[in-house]
Design an enzyme around this catalytic site. Sequence first.
Site, PDB file in Angstrom:
ATOM      1  N   SER A 183       1.376  -0.820   0.157  1.00  0.00           N
ATOM      2  CA  SER A 183      -0.055   0.004   0.027  1.00  0.00           C
ATOM      3  C   SER A 183       0.480   1.051   0.052  1.00  0.00           C
ATOM      4  O   SER A 183       2.191   1.127   0.624  1.00  0.00           O
ATOM      5  CB  SER A 183      -1.005  -0.008   1.097  1.00  0.00           C
ATOM      6  N   TYR A 236      -2.359  -0.662  10.782  1.00  0.00           N
ATOM      7  CA  TYR A 236      -2.267  -0.735   8.814  1.00  0.00           C
ATOM      8  C   TYR A 236      -1.292  -0.037   8.488  1.00  0.00           C
ATOM      9  O   TYR A 236      -0.560  -1.067   7.393  1.00  0.00           O
ATOM     10  CB  TYR A 236      -3.673  -0.044   8.282  1.00  0.00           C
TER      11      TYR A 236
HETATM   12  O1  NJP Z   1     -10.854  -4.474  -0.953  1.00  0.00           O
HETATM   13  P1  NJP Z   1     -11.619  -5.733  -0.426  1.00  0.00           P
HETATM   14  P2  NJP Z   1      -9.348  -4.380  -2.172  1.00  0.00           P
HETATM   15  N1  NJP Z   1      -9.153 -14.866   4.216  1.00  0.00           N
HETATM   16  O2  NJP Z   1     -11.965  -5.013   0.680  1.00  0.00           O
HETATM   17  C1  NJP Z   1     -10.279 -10.518   1.354  1.00  0.00           C
HETATM   18  C2  NJP Z   1      -4.940  -3.729  -0.335  1.00  0.00           C
HETATM   19  N2  NJP Z   1      -4.856  -2.043  -0.356  1.00  0.00           N
HETATM   20  O3  NJP Z   1      -9.499  -4.891  -3.250  1.00  0.00           O
HETATM   21  O4  NJP Z   1     -13.185 -13.592   2.629  1.00  0.00           O
HETATM   22  C3  NJP Z   1      -8.827 -14.355   3.503  1.00  0.00           C
HETATM   23  O5  NJP Z   1     -12.974  -5.659  -1.783  1.00  0.00           O
HETATM   24  C4  NJP Z   1     -11.820 -10.768   1.225  1.00  0.00           C
HETATM   25  O6  NJP Z   1     -12.244 -11.837   0.550  1.00  0.00           O
HETATM   26  P3  NJP Z   1     -13.208 -12.412   1.766  1.00  0.00           P
HETATM   27  C5  NJP Z   1      -5.353  -4.413   0.890  1.00  0.00           C
HETATM   28  O7  NJP Z   1      -4.843  -3.859   1.845  1.00  0.00           O
HETATM   29  C6  NJP Z   1      -6.500  -1.028  -0.796  1.00  0.00           C
HETATM   30  O8  NJP Z   1      -8.917  -2.605  -1.942  1.00  0.00           O
HETATM   31  O9  NJP Z   1     -14.756 -12.855   1.318  1.00  0.00           O
HETATM   32  N3  NJP Z   1      -9.414 -13.709   2.040  1.00  0.00           N
HETATM   33  C7  NJP Z   1     -10.964  -9.990   0.231  1.00  0.00           C
HETATM   34  O10 NJP Z   1     -11.750 -10.391  -1.368  1.00  0.00           O
HETATM   35  C8  NJP Z   1      -5.987  -5.120   0.678  1.00  0.00           C
HETATM   36  O11 NJP Z   1      -4.653  -6.074   0.530  1.00  0.00           O
HETATM   37  C9  NJP Z   1      -6.330  -0.074  -1.372  1.00  0.00           C
HETATM   38  O12 NJP Z   1     -14.124 -11.213   2.856  1.00  0.00           O
HETATM   39  C10 NJP Z   1      -9.613 -12.168   3.417  1.00  0.00           C
HETATM   40  C11 NJP Z   1     -10.724  -8.902  -0.079  1.00  0.00           C
HETATM   41  O13 NJP Z   1      -9.170  -9.790   1.100  1.00  0.00           O
HETATM   42  C12 NJP Z   1      -5.753  -5.517  -0.587  1.00  0.00           C
HETATM   43  O14 NJP Z   1      -5.566  -4.472  -1.215  1.00  0.00           O
HETATM   44  C13 NJP Z   1      -5.629   0.697  -0.849  1.00  0.00           C
HETATM   45  C14 NJP Z   1      -9.666 -12.538   4.783  1.00  0.00           C
HETATM   46  C15 NJP Z   1     -10.315  -7.598  -0.364  1.00  0.00           C
HETATM   47  O15 NJP Z   1     -10.932  -6.868  -1.098  1.00  0.00           O
HETATM   48  C16 NJP Z   1      -7.244  -6.040  -1.375  1.00  0.00           C
HETATM   49  O16 NJP Z   1      -8.390  -5.220  -0.412  1.00  0.00           O
HETATM   50  C17 NJP Z   1      -4.401  -0.098  -0.530  1.00  0.00           C
HETATM   51  C18 NJP Z   1      -9.319 -13.808   5.449  1.00  0.00           C
HETATM   52  N4  NJP Z   1      -9.331 -13.496   6.658  1.00  0.00           N
HETATM   53  C19 NJP Z   1      -4.272  -1.124  -0.496  1.00  0.00           C
HETATM   54  N5  NJP Z   1      -9.719 -10.913   5.297  1.00  0.00           N
HETATM   55  C20 NJP Z   1      -7.615   0.255  -1.287  1.00  0.00           C
HETATM   56  N6  NJP Z   1      -8.895  -0.283  -1.849  1.00  0.00           N
HETATM   57  O17 NJP Z   1      -7.546   1.750  -1.571  1.00  0.00           O
HETATM   58  C21 NJP Z   1     -10.560 -10.527   3.800  1.00  0.00           C
HETATM   59  O18 NJP Z   1      -3.185   0.828  -0.419  1.00  0.00           O
HETATM   60  N7  NJP Z   1     -10.548 -10.798   2.718  1.00  0.00           N
END
Ligand code: NJP
Length: 243
Positions: free
Chosen positions: A139, A152
């Site tokens: 990030s 974070y």
């Molecule tokens: O967000 P979101 P992003 N086990 O909420 C999964 C980084 N990032 O695409 O388990 C397995 O749509 C969750 O799946 P589910 C951020 O830190 C973002 O933006 O079904 N999976 C979903 O598929 C992250 O590392 C921004 O709820 C787990 C996914 O994670 C990455 O981008 C800016 C889980 C999250 O998808 C993807 O996030 C930045 C678990 N225990 C960095 N917990 C931004 N959006 O602005 C969660 O700098 N997930």
Amino acid sequence: MAIKGKVVVITGASSGIGAATTRRLAQAGAKLVIGARRKDRLEDLVTALAPAEVIYQVTDVTDKKQVQSLVNLAVEKFGRVDVLFNNAGLMPLSELNELKVNEWEQMIDVNIKGVLYGIAAVLPIMEKQGSGHVITTDSVAGHVIHPGTAVYSGTKWAIQAIMDGLRQEQAGKIRTTMISPGAVNTELYRTITNEKKRQQIKNDEQTSGLAAEDVANAVAYAIDQPNNVGINEILLRPITQQR
Ligand code: NJP
């Protein structure tokens, strides 16, 4: 050099960047094994991408056995693992004096330990293959701190150390890439429990954030390089974002 035919494992593929990357790589002919906790989302994605070679397994990255099982599935179905995209993450922002200690622990469990479990699962396989590529979603918050991002940012800073250690230890064998986005229009704001902060981040992401597809293009670029080229980090922000 090409993405076509590469076996790619993606965590956090049920929404946002992970889902967009699944679509992007499937269109380019990769073989994908995707995981997350929300089965319905994974199922819908696989159905929408048919007849592309995409399979899913419900995976909670806080459980190392489940992460290992996801990687094992790739080997069973496709015989190897070329790329692991460690993308699952959450961002329940709050200031330290709110004492949301459970949320700090969740971030450490998913954003750091989940990534380590992914590395542990693929490393012996990639060492044996003599090649591989580990990509992790870091990030801009792994470079810049704001009030409310301390923990974070801490988790994303940790990723910088882990990924660069991996790069140095595996020089000549395993490629490493950190993808460091600024604001992206995804569902990431969901886990923010401070109502004011959640609305602010949701608004920022929806009005001026990058599209998840923009980040997926960065992942595809890193994969689609000659074997001797390591794209170690891509930092991308919406042009309106100052820090
Ligand atoms: O967000 P979101 P992003 N086990 O909420 C999964 C980084 N990032 O695409 O388990 C397995 O749509 C969750 O799946 P589910 C951020 O830190 C973002 O933006 O079904 N999976 C979903 O598929 C992250 O590392 C921004 O709820 C787990 C996914 O994670 C990455 O981008 C800016 C889980 C999250 O998808 C993807 O996030 C930045 C678990 N225990 C960095 N917990 C931004 N959006 O602005 C969660 O700098 N997930």
